[in-house]
Motif scaffolding. Structure first.
Motif, short mmCIF file in Angstrom:
data_model
loop_
_atom_site.label_atom_id
_atom_site.label_comp_id
_atom_site.label_asym_id
_atom_site.label_seq_id
_atom_site.Cartn_x
_atom_site.Cartn_y
_atom_site.Cartn_z
N GLN A 45 0.83 -1.21 0.00
CA GLN A 45 0.00 0.00 0.00
C GLN A 45 0.86 1.26 0.00
O GLN A 45 0.55 2.24 -0.69
CB GLN A 45 -0.94 0.00 1.21
CG GLN A 45 -2.03 -1.03 1.14
CD GLN A 45 -2.90 -0.85 -0.10
OE1 GLN A 45 -3.34 0.24 -0.42
NE2 GLN A 45 -3.11 -1.94 -0.81
N ARG A 48 2.24 1.65 -3.50
CA ARG A 48 1.19 2.11 -4.43
C ARG A 48 0.94 3.61 -4.26
O ARG A 48 0.77 4.33 -5.24
CB ARG A 48 -0.11 1.34 -4.18
CG ARG A 48 -0.08 -0.06 -4.70
CD ARG A 48 -1.38 -0.75 -4.43
NE ARG A 48 -1.28 -2.16 -4.71
CZ ARG A 48 -2.28 -2.92 -5.04
NH1 ARG A 48 -3.49 -2.40 -5.12
NH2 ARG A 48 -2.12 -4.19 -5.27
N HIS A 49 0.92 4.05 -3.02
CA HIS A 49 0.72 5.48 -2.75
C HIS A 49 1.88 6.30 -3.31
O HIS A 49 1.68 7.34 -3.93
CB HIS A 49 0.57 5.71 -1.24
CG HIS A 49 0.36 7.13 -0.88
ND1 HIS A 49 -0.81 7.81 -1.14
CD2 HIS A 49 1.17 8.03 -0.29
CE1 HIS A 49 -0.70 9.05 -0.73
NE2 HIS A 49 0.49 9.21 -0.20
N SER A 51 3.81 5.49 -5.77
CA SER A 51 3.69 5.45 -7.23
C SER A 51 2.66 6.46 -7.71
O SER A 51 2.87 7.15 -8.71
CB SER A 51 3.33 4.04 -7.68
OG SER A 51 3.15 3.99 -9.07
N LEU A 52 1.55 6.55 -7.00
CA LEU A 52 0.51 7.52 -7.35
C LEU A 52 1.04 8.95 -7.24
O LEU A 52 0.76 9.80 -8.10
CB LEU A 52 -0.70 7.33 -6.45
CG LEU A 52 -1.91 8.21 -6.71
CD1 LEU A 52 -2.45 7.98 -8.13
CD2 LEU A 52 -2.99 7.94 -5.68
N GLN A 53 1.85 9.22 -6.22
CA GLN A 53 2.44 10.55 -6.07
C GLN A 53 3.37 10.87 -7.24
O GLN A 53 3.37 11.98 -7.75
CB GLN A 53 3.19 10.65 -4.75
CG GLN A 53 2.30 10.68 -3.55
CD GLN A 53 3.08 10.66 -2.27
OE1 GLN A 53 4.03 9.89 -2.12
NE2 GLN A 53 2.69 11.50 -1.32
N GLN A 55 3.19 9.60 -10.26
CA GLN A 55 2.34 9.80 -11.44
C GLN A 55 1.74 11.20 -11.44
O GLN A 55 1.71 11.87 -12.49
CB GLN A 55 1.23 8.76 -11.49
CG GLN A 55 1.70 7.36 -11.80
CD GLN A 55 0.58 6.34 -11.67
OE1 GLN A 55 -0.60 6.67 -11.71
NE2 GLN A 55 0.96 5.07 -11.50
N ALA A 56 1.26 11.64 -10.29
CA ALA A 56 0.69 12.99 -10.19
C ALA A 56 1.75 14.04 -10.48
O ALA A 56 1.50 15.01 -11.21
CB ALA A 56 0.10 13.21 -8.79
#
Length: 87
Positions: A45, A48-49, A51-53, A55-56
């Motif tokens: 988790q 994943r978080h 990775s999301l940061q 991407q943003a």
């Protein structure tokens, strides 16, 4: 900030070391396996978080905006540099 992705790596390797202890009883091994599964689930988790940061930050950067504030470790170090009078 206390917990960084580099700290996560340390926690994962510490769990590997606990599992590798040759003197563990089968009950202790079972406990460590459950603990290891919980650590892996949390690590997944966290990654994943992160990775999301990233991407943003990339989306923002693609639009010509400084992505630093979208990546917490970079934002914190940039804020600290500004507070200390640097750029």
């Amino acid at each position: 900030m206390k917990n960084k992705l580099s700290d996560l790596n340390d926690h994962l390797f510490a769990q590997v070391e606990r599992l590798a202890q040759e003197n563990l009883t089968s009950d202790q091994i079972e406990i460590e396996v459950r603990r290891g599964n919980a650590i892996v689930a949390l690590a997944d988790q966290i990654l994943r978080h992160a990775s999301l940061q990233v991407q943003a930050a990339k989306i923002v950067s693609d639009h010509g905006i400084d992505p630093t504030r979208y990546i917490p470790d970079l934002a914190a170090s940039k804020t600290n540099r500004l507070l200390e009078g640097g750029k």
